[in-house]
Design a protein around this motif. Structure first.
Motif, PDB file in Angstrom:
ATOM      1  N   LYS A 253      24.316  27.311  56.630  1.00  0.00           N
ATOM      2  CA  LYS A 253      24.808  28.006  55.441  1.00  0.00           C
ATOM      3  C   LYS A 253      23.716  28.888  54.843  1.00  0.00           C
ATOM      4  CE  LYS A 253      28.322  28.404  52.550  1.00  0.00           C
ATOM      5  NZ  LYS A 253      29.681  28.789  52.981  1.00  0.00           N
ATOM      6  N   ALA A 254      22.502  28.356  54.790  1.00  0.00           N
ATOM      7  CA  ALA A 254      21.385  29.140  54.249  1.00  0.00           C
ATOM      8  C   ALA A 254      21.041  30.315  55.155  1.00  0.00           C
ATOM      9  CB  ALA A 254      20.165  28.245  54.059  1.00  0.00           C
ATOM     10  N   ARG A 255      21.147  30.134  56.469  1.00  0.00           N
ATOM     11  CA  ARG A 255      20.843  31.224  57.397  1.00  0.00           C
ATOM     12  C   ARG A 255      21.859  32.353  57.270  1.00  0.00           C
ATOM     13  NH1 ARG A 255      20.015  29.038  63.301  1.00  0.00           N
ATOM     14  NH2 ARG A 255      19.508  31.253  63.590  1.00  0.00           N
ATOM     15  N   PHE A 256      23.134  32.016  57.111  1.00  0.00           N
ATOM     16  CA  PHE A 256      24.139  33.044  56.898  1.00  0.00           C
ATOM     17  C   PHE A 256      23.910  33.755  55.566  1.00  0.00           C
ATOM     18  CE2 PHE A 256      26.813  31.344  60.317  1.00  0.00           C
ATOM     19  CZ  PHE A 256      27.336  32.522  60.824  1.00  0.00           C
ATOM     20  N   HIS A 257      23.479  32.992  54.560  1.00  0.00           N
ATOM     21  CA  HIS A 257      23.221  33.612  53.256  1.00  0.00           C
ATOM     22  C   HIS A 257      22.047  34.583  53.329  1.00  0.00           C
ATOM     23  CE1 HIS A 257      23.120  34.008  48.921  1.00  0.00           C
ATOM     24  NE2 HIS A 257      21.834  33.730  48.940  1.00  0.00           N
ATOM     25  N   ARG A 258      21.089  34.315  54.184  1.00  0.00           N
ATOM     26  CA  ARG A 258      19.910  35.175  54.327  1.00  0.00           C
ATOM     27  C   ARG A 258      20.063  36.215  55.425  1.00  0.00           C
ATOM     28  NH1 ARG A 258      16.430  35.889  50.286  1.00  0.00           N
ATOM     29  NH2 ARG A 258      16.257  33.975  49.087  1.00  0.00           N
ATOM     30  N   TRP A 259      21.234  36.357  55.983  1.00  0.00           N
ATOM     31  CA  TRP A 259      21.449  37.322  57.062  1.00  0.00           C
ATOM     32  C   TRP A 259      21.395  38.733  56.500  1.00  0.00           C
ATOM     33  CZ3 TRP A 259      26.531  38.325  60.175  1.00  0.00           C
ATOM     34  CH2 TRP A 259      26.209  39.014  61.353  1.00  0.00           C
ATOM     35  N   PHE A 260      20.554  39.587  57.067  1.00  0.00           N
ATOM     36  CA  PHE A 260      20.323  40.925  56.523  1.00  0.00           C
ATOM     37  C   PHE A 260      21.017  41.996  57.371  1.00  0.00           C
ATOM     38  CE2 PHE A 260      17.128  39.854  59.533  1.00  0.00           C
ATOM     39  CZ  PHE A 260      16.766  41.021  60.187  1.00  0.00           C
ATOM     40  N   HIS A 261      22.276  41.756  57.757  1.00  0.00           N
ATOM     41  CA  HIS A 261      22.970  42.678  58.650  1.00  0.00           C
ATOM     42  C   HIS A 261      23.216  44.023  57.981  1.00  0.00           C
ATOM     43  CE1 HIS A 261      26.847  42.005  56.530  1.00  0.00           C
ATOM     44  NE2 HIS A 261      26.358  40.796  56.349  1.00  0.00           N
ATOM     45  N   ARG A 262      23.599  44.048  56.702  1.00  0.00           N
ATOM     46  CA  ARG A 262      23.854  45.317  56.029  1.00  0.00           C
ATOM     47  C   ARG A 262      22.550  46.105  55.859  1.00  0.00           C
ATOM     48  NH1 ARG A 262      27.387  48.497  56.108  1.00  0.00           N
ATOM     49  NH2 ARG A 262      26.633  49.398  54.184  1.00  0.00           N
TER      50      ARG A 262
ATOM     51  N   ILE B 181      24.311  56.467  67.913  1.00  0.00           N
ATOM     52  CA  ILE B 181      24.149  55.022  67.786  1.00  0.00           C
ATOM     53  C   ILE B 181      25.420  54.464  67.169  1.00  0.00           C
ATOM     54  CG2 ILE B 181      22.825  53.149  66.736  1.00  0.00           C
ATOM     55  CD1 ILE B 181      20.407  54.919  66.717  1.00  0.00           C
ATOM     56  N   ALA B 182      25.958  53.401  67.751  1.00  0.00           N
ATOM     57  CA  ALA B 182      27.167  52.751  67.257  1.00  0.00           C
ATOM     58  C   ALA B 182      26.829  51.344  66.783  1.00  0.00           C
ATOM     59  CB  ALA B 182      28.245  52.698  68.338  1.00  0.00           C
ATOM     60  N   VAL B 183      27.263  51.016  65.582  1.00  0.00           N
ATOM     61  CA  VAL B 183      27.031  49.691  64.999  1.00  0.00           C
ATOM     62  C   VAL B 183      28.365  49.149  64.496  1.00  0.00           C
ATOM     63  CG1 VAL B 183      24.646  50.194  64.336  1.00  0.00           C
ATOM     64  CG2 VAL B 183      26.496  50.699  62.748  1.00  0.00           C
ATOM     65  N   GLU B 184      28.358  47.878  64.096  1.00  0.00           N
ATOM     66  CA  GLU B 184      29.552  47.251  63.542  1.00  0.00           C
ATOM     67  C   GLU B 184      29.673  47.558  62.052  1.00  0.00           C
ATOM     68  OE1 GLU B 184      30.504  43.145  65.653  1.00  0.00           O
ATOM     69  OE2 GLU B 184      28.420  43.248  65.017  1.00  0.00           O
ATOM     70  N   ASN B 185      30.894  47.745  61.610  1.00  0.00           N
ATOM     71  CA  ASN B 185      31.160  47.964  60.191  1.00  0.00           C
ATOM     72  C   ASN B 185      31.404  46.606  59.533  1.00  0.00           C
ATOM     73  OD1 ASN B 185      31.759  48.940  57.681  1.00  0.00           O
ATOM     74  ND2 ASN B 185      33.700  49.877  58.242  1.00  0.00           N
ATOM     75  N   LEU B 186      30.332  46.000  59.037  1.00  0.00           N
ATOM     76  CA  LEU B 186      30.413  44.685  58.403  1.00  0.00           C
ATOM     77  C   LEU B 186      30.299  44.779  56.884  1.00  0.00           C
ATOM     78  CD1 LEU B 186      28.178  42.629  60.857  1.00  0.00           C
ATOM     79  CD2 LEU B 186      30.665  42.718  60.764  1.00  0.00           C
ATOM     80  N   LYS B 187      30.607  45.923  56.315  1.00  0.00           N
ATOM     81  CA  LYS B 187      30.529  46.073  54.864  1.00  0.00           C
ATOM     82  C   LYS B 187      31.595  45.209  54.192  1.00  0.00           C
ATOM     83  CE  LYS B 187      30.320  49.545  51.229  1.00  0.00           C
ATOM     84  NZ  LYS B 187      30.404  51.000  50.913  1.00  0.00           N
ATOM     85  N   GLY B 188      31.165  44.418  53.226  1.00  0.00           N
ATOM     86  CA  GLY B 188      32.070  43.531  52.522  1.00  0.00           C
ATOM     87  C   GLY B 188      32.338  42.210  53.215  1.00  0.00           C
ATOM     88  N   TRP B 189      31.733  41.994  54.403  1.00  0.00           N
ATOM     89  CA  TRP B 189      31.961  40.746  55.122  1.00  0.00           C
ATOM     90  C   TRP B 189      31.211  39.612  54.452  1.00  0.00           C
ATOM     91  CZ3 TRP B 189      28.796  37.313  57.757  1.00  0.00           C
ATOM     92  CH2 TRP B 189      29.440  36.389  58.569  1.00  0.00           C
ATOM     93  N   ARG B 190      31.871  38.471  54.300  1.00  0.00           N
ATOM     94  CA  ARG B 190      31.261  37.296  53.691  1.00  0.00           C
ATOM     95  C   ARG B 190      31.303  36.141  54.675  1.00  0.00           C
ATOM     96  NH1 ARG B 190      29.881  40.754  51.089  1.00  0.00           N
ATOM     97  NH2 ARG B 190      29.911  41.055  48.822  1.00  0.00           N
TER      98      ARG B 190
END
Length: 350
Positions: free
Chosen positions: A235-244, A215-224
């Motif tokens: 803005k609130a939706r990006f703040h609640r994004w649970f990608h990590r 399985i390949a995923v994106e490395n979004l660690k530390g992304w803001r």
């Protein structure tokens, strides 16, 4: 031993405070509290006896100044029951009910060595929780699809209620307290945690159904996130994004079933077309659609999923791919490299 560790920790912190090792000059001394939310372990065959199908349990309890065996019915199903070596159960109090945790120790299957033949690529997003595609080593797309959150209405309703309460609280210049709408924020956190488990389980099952080895995923660690203006729903939706959280769940579940998981470089996966025609242009009205340099219109998230799969294959193959004109030794060292897209796998088969 758990209680002894807590007391020793308190004694150490109290001695440090008394010697002047404090984060703040006016810091209060540490306190020893018994509310640590630790639960007793019922050692096997000594404190608990459970039948084979885990539907009934006998637990040794103290009743009328005597230790007796008391029977209790169990609800739910055990996902790992019988797959490994049973460990001592744990009695847990959650909400308004007692639960019996039944841990199992087992060895997960070992992943297949060598470069995988098929890779399931996952592109996490805001509007669509996950866009997935199954791509083989030759660059052929065997399956694709989208997975959305099933609790969007509940999430939007809670976020709207928080915004309305914030407007009423700050209309006279007051600042929001630290515990503002605490219950609603906790519910949003619990919804995101549940969806991360559900979506990750669906993705791992899809990988098994399509005979994928990785399985390949994106490395979004530390992304803001930087999109969206202040006090806007985006803005609130990006703040609640649970990608990590979603990526972490995918990795842990992939190990359980013997799949390899890799986090590839994320920059440029959505910016470049999978057919190698160059950068794409996102639609302003519908950000999920994009237009290639050749005029072809395609789904932006699926385009990113194809490129993520290609980068996953290149990673497992050791980073070896045929040199293109821009990667040849005749070009200067400062020349930009050709981005890895799905067309990179097509060039390998030529």
């Amino acid at each position: 031993m758990d209680a002894v560790g807590q007391v020793r920790s308190f004694v150490t912190r109290f001695d440090q405070w008394r010697c002047g090792q404090r984060k703040h000059p006016n810091a209060k001394p540490p306190r020893l509290t018994s509310s640590t939310k630790t639960f007793p372990s019922l050692y096997g065959s000594q404190c608990a006896k459970i039948n084979t199908d885990a539907s009934y349990a006998f637990i040794k309890v103290r009743w009328q100044n005597d230790w007796i065996w008391m029977g209790f019915g169990l609800k739910g199903t055990c996902r790992f029951r019988g797959k490994g070596k049973a460990k001592s159960p744990l009695l847990v109090f959650k909400g308004r009910q007692w639960q019996l945790s039944l841990p199992e120790q087992f060895e997960p299957p070992k992943p297949v060595k060598g470069a995988p033949e098929r890779v399931l690529a996952v592109d996490v997003g805001i509007n669509t929780a996950a866009s997935w595609a199954v791509v083989d080593a030759q660059g052929t797309v065997h399956a694709r699809g989208f997975i959305s959150r099933t609790d969007k209405d509940r999430e939007y309703r809670l976020m709207a209620r928080i915004r309305q309460a914030a407007k009423k609280h700050t209309r006279h210049g007051s600042r929001l307290p630290s515990s503002f709408c605490r219950r609603d924020h906790q519910r949003l956190t619990h919804l995101a945690d549940n969806q991360a488990h559900q979506i990750s389980r669906q993705l791992v099952n899809l990988a098994l159904d399509h005979h994928c080895q990785a399985i390949a995923v994106e490395n979004l660690k530390g992304w803001r996130p930087k999109a969206g203006k202040k006090r806007t729903p985006m803005k609130a939706r990006f703040h609640r994004w649970f990608h990590r959280q979603l990526v972490t769940r995918i990795g842990s579940k992939a190990v359980e079933v013997g799949l390899r998981c890799v986090a590839v470089y994320a920059r440029g996966t959505s910016r470049h077309a999978f057919d190698g025609s160059g950068p794409v242009k996102r639609d302003k009205g519908n950000y999920s659609q994009c237009t290639f340099s050749s005029g072809k219109r395609y789904h932006a998230d699926l385009n990113a999923a194809y490129n993520i799969a290609a980068r996953g294959h290149v990673f497992f193959q050791g980073g070896q791919r045929k040199q293109t004109a821009r990667m040849s030794s005749q070009t200067p060292a400062h020349a930009p490299r050709t981005p890895v897209t799905l067309s990179s796998l097509w060039q390998q088969g030529v």
